[in-house]
Design a protein around this motif. Structure first.
Motif, short mmCIF file in Angstrom:
data_model
loop_
_atom_site.label_atom_id
_atom_site.label_comp_id
_atom_site.label_asym_id
_atom_site.label_seq_id
_atom_site.Cartn_x
_atom_site.Cartn_y
_atom_site.Cartn_z
N THR A 1 0.87 -1.17 0.00
CA THR A 1 0.00 0.00 0.00
C THR A 1 0.90 1.22 0.00
OG1 THR A 1 -1.74 -1.13 1.24
CG2 THR A 1 -1.76 1.28 1.29
N ILE A 2 0.68 2.10 -0.97
CA ILE A 2 1.47 3.33 -1.07
C ILE A 2 0.54 4.48 -0.75
CG2 ILE A 2 2.88 4.80 -2.54
CD1 ILE A 2 3.51 2.23 -4.19
N THR A 3 0.91 5.26 0.24
CA THR A 3 0.11 6.40 0.66
C THR A 3 0.87 7.68 0.33
OG1 THR A 3 -0.79 5.10 2.48
CG2 THR A 3 -1.07 7.50 2.62
N VAL A 4 0.19 8.58 -0.38
CA VAL A 4 0.75 9.88 -0.72
C VAL A 4 0.03 10.93 0.11
CG1 VAL A 4 0.95 11.65 -2.51
CG2 VAL A 4 1.41 9.26 -3.07
N THR A 5 0.79 11.74 0.82
CA THR A 5 0.20 12.86 1.54
C THR A 5 0.70 14.14 0.89
OG1 THR A 5 0.17 11.58 3.59
CG2 THR A 5 -0.07 13.98 3.79
N LEU A 6 -0.25 14.93 0.43
CA LEU A 6 0.04 16.22 -0.20
C LEU A 6 -0.23 17.30 0.83
CD1 LEU A 6 -2.06 15.49 -3.39
CD2 LEU A 6 0.44 15.51 -3.30
N THR A 7 0.77 18.10 1.15
CA THR A 7 0.59 19.20 2.09
C THR A 7 1.05 20.49 1.42
OG1 THR A 7 1.07 17.69 3.92
CG2 THR A 7 1.09 20.05 4.41
N ASP B 1 -6.18 25.61 -5.28
CA ASP B 1 -6.06 27.08 -5.36
C ASP B 1 -4.78 27.56 -4.69
OD1 ASP B 1 -8.47 27.16 -6.72
OD2 ASP B 1 -9.63 27.81 -4.96
N ALA B 2 -4.42 26.96 -3.57
CA ALA B 2 -3.18 27.34 -2.88
C ALA B 2 -1.98 27.05 -3.78
CB ALA B 2 -3.06 26.59 -1.55
N LEU B 3 -1.99 25.90 -4.44
CA LEU B 3 -0.88 25.57 -5.35
C LEU B 3 -0.84 26.52 -6.54
CD1 LEU B 3 -1.05 21.68 -5.17
CD2 LEU B 3 0.71 23.17 -4.18
N ALA B 4 -2.01 26.90 -7.06
CA ALA B 4 -2.07 27.85 -8.18
C ALA B 4 -1.54 29.23 -7.76
CB ALA B 4 -3.49 27.96 -8.71
N ASP B 5 -1.60 29.50 -6.46
CA ASP B 5 -1.07 30.75 -5.93
C ASP B 5 0.40 30.63 -5.53
OD1 ASP B 5 -3.43 32.15 -6.29
OD2 ASP B 5 -4.14 31.81 -4.25
N GLY B 6 1.03 29.47 -5.82
CA GLY B 6 2.46 29.30 -5.58
C GLY B 6 2.84 28.70 -4.24
N ALA B 7 1.90 28.07 -3.56
CA ALA B 7 2.20 27.45 -2.25
C ALA B 7 3.31 26.41 -2.39
CB ALA B 7 0.95 26.80 -1.67
N ASP B 8 4.01 26.17 -1.29
CA ASP B 8 4.99 25.09 -1.23
C ASP B 8 4.23 23.77 -1.08
OD1 ASP B 8 7.24 26.76 -1.36
OD2 ASP B 8 7.20 27.08 0.81
N LEU B 9 4.75 22.72 -1.71
CA LEU B 9 4.13 21.40 -1.60
C LEU B 9 5.11 20.42 -0.99
CD1 LEU B 9 1.69 19.52 -2.26
CD2 LEU B 9 2.92 18.92 -4.36
N ARG B 10 4.63 19.69 0.01
CA ARG B 10 5.35 18.55 0.56
C ARG B 10 4.63 17.32 0.04
NH1 ARG B 10 5.59 15.07 5.13
NH2 ARG B 10 7.71 14.81 5.90
N PHE B 11 5.33 16.51 -0.73
CA PHE B 11 4.78 15.32 -1.40
C PHE B 11 5.44 14.12 -0.73
CE2 PHE B 11 5.18 12.40 -5.18
CZ PHE B 11 3.84 12.27 -5.50
N GLU B 12 4.74 13.51 0.20
CA GLU B 12 5.30 12.40 0.98
C GLU B 12 4.71 11.10 0.52
OE1 GLU B 12 6.13 11.39 5.60
OE2 GLU B 12 4.07 11.93 5.09
N LEU B 13 5.58 10.12 0.28
CA LEU B 13 5.16 8.78 -0.11
C LEU B 13 5.59 7.81 1.00
CD1 LEU B 13 6.65 10.15 -2.91
CD2 LEU B 13 5.26 8.31 -3.84
N VAL B 14 4.66 7.01 1.44
CA VAL B 14 4.95 5.99 2.46
C VAL B 14 4.46 4.66 1.91
CG1 VAL B 14 4.49 5.19 4.81
CG2 VAL B 14 4.73 7.64 4.35
N VAL B 15 5.32 3.63 1.98
CA VAL B 15 4.92 2.30 1.51
C VAL B 15 4.88 1.35 2.70
CG1 VAL B 15 7.28 1.70 0.82
CG2 VAL B 15 5.35 0.47 -0.15
N ASP B 16 3.77 0.60 2.77
CA ASP B 16 3.60 -0.44 3.78
C ASP B 16 3.41 -1.76 3.07
OD1 ASP B 16 3.38 0.97 6.42
OD2 ASP B 16 1.75 1.99 5.38
N VAL B 17 4.10 -2.79 3.54
CA VAL B 17 3.98 -4.11 2.94
C VAL B 17 3.61 -5.08 4.05
CG1 VAL B 17 5.14 -5.92 1.64
CG2 VAL B 17 5.74 -3.53 1.24
N GLU B 18 2.57 -5.87 3.81
CA GLU B 18 2.13 -6.87 4.80
C GLU B 18 3.14 -7.99 4.90
OE1 GLU B 18 -0.51 -6.86 6.86
OE2 GLU B 18 -0.99 -4.88 6.10
#
Length: 148
Positions: A66-72, A131-148
């Motif tokens: 399972t790959i989880t992406v968190t966009l902040t 809208d925040a990204l269109a206004d130039g906000a910073d993005l933190r793009f985090e990927l976390v992988v979990d394997v059973e």
């Protein structure tokens, strides 16, 4: 469960971010974006898939992963918007691309793909975050992988 593997990419929004694409989302290391790039969320990514740790890549190749992406997105004034997308790994994921990270709702894999079967694409994202990204906000793009 194996240890969680994590990768963090930092990028920034751009005035041409529309996030309307229905099946993909993308973060690129390019420093420009045309209005046609309707899947692109951010530019100037500080890392690309080819930079990722071997253990992370190997974990993502497990079809049960399972790959989880968190966009902040964080605006200049400090407001934050966050969204989480889940997908899965695939044995064909190569993480060889030196330009872009692409999350897909489909099962299609190329060298830019970082997850398949995603729960959302660019067009599904919260419009305040877009809208925040269109206004130039910073993005933190985090990927976390979990394997059973």
């Amino acid at each position: 469960m194996r240890e969680r593997e994590r990768e963090v990419v930092r990028a920034r929004g751009h005035e041409n971010v529309t996030a309307r694409h229905g099946s993909t989302l993308e973060v690129t290391s390019d420093d420009w974006l045309t209005p046609a790039g309707d899947c692109i969320l951010a530019v100037e990514a500080d890392r690309v898939p080819a930079d990722f740790d071997d253990a992370f890549v190997e974990a993502c190749r497990d079809p049960e992963a399972t790959i989880t992406v968190t966009l902040t997105a964080t605006t200049e004034s400090g407001e934050t918007y966050e969204e989480t997308i889940t997908g899965r790994g695939d044995p064909e994921l190569s993480f060889e691309n030196e330009r872009s990270h692409v999350g897909r709702t489909s099962d299609y894999v190329d060298d830019r793909t970082v997850l398949v079967g995603g729960s959302a694409a660019a067009g599904d994202l919260d419009r305040d975050l877009v809208d925040a990204l269109a206004d130039g906000a910073d993005l933190r793009f985090e990927l976390v992988v979990d394997v059973e």
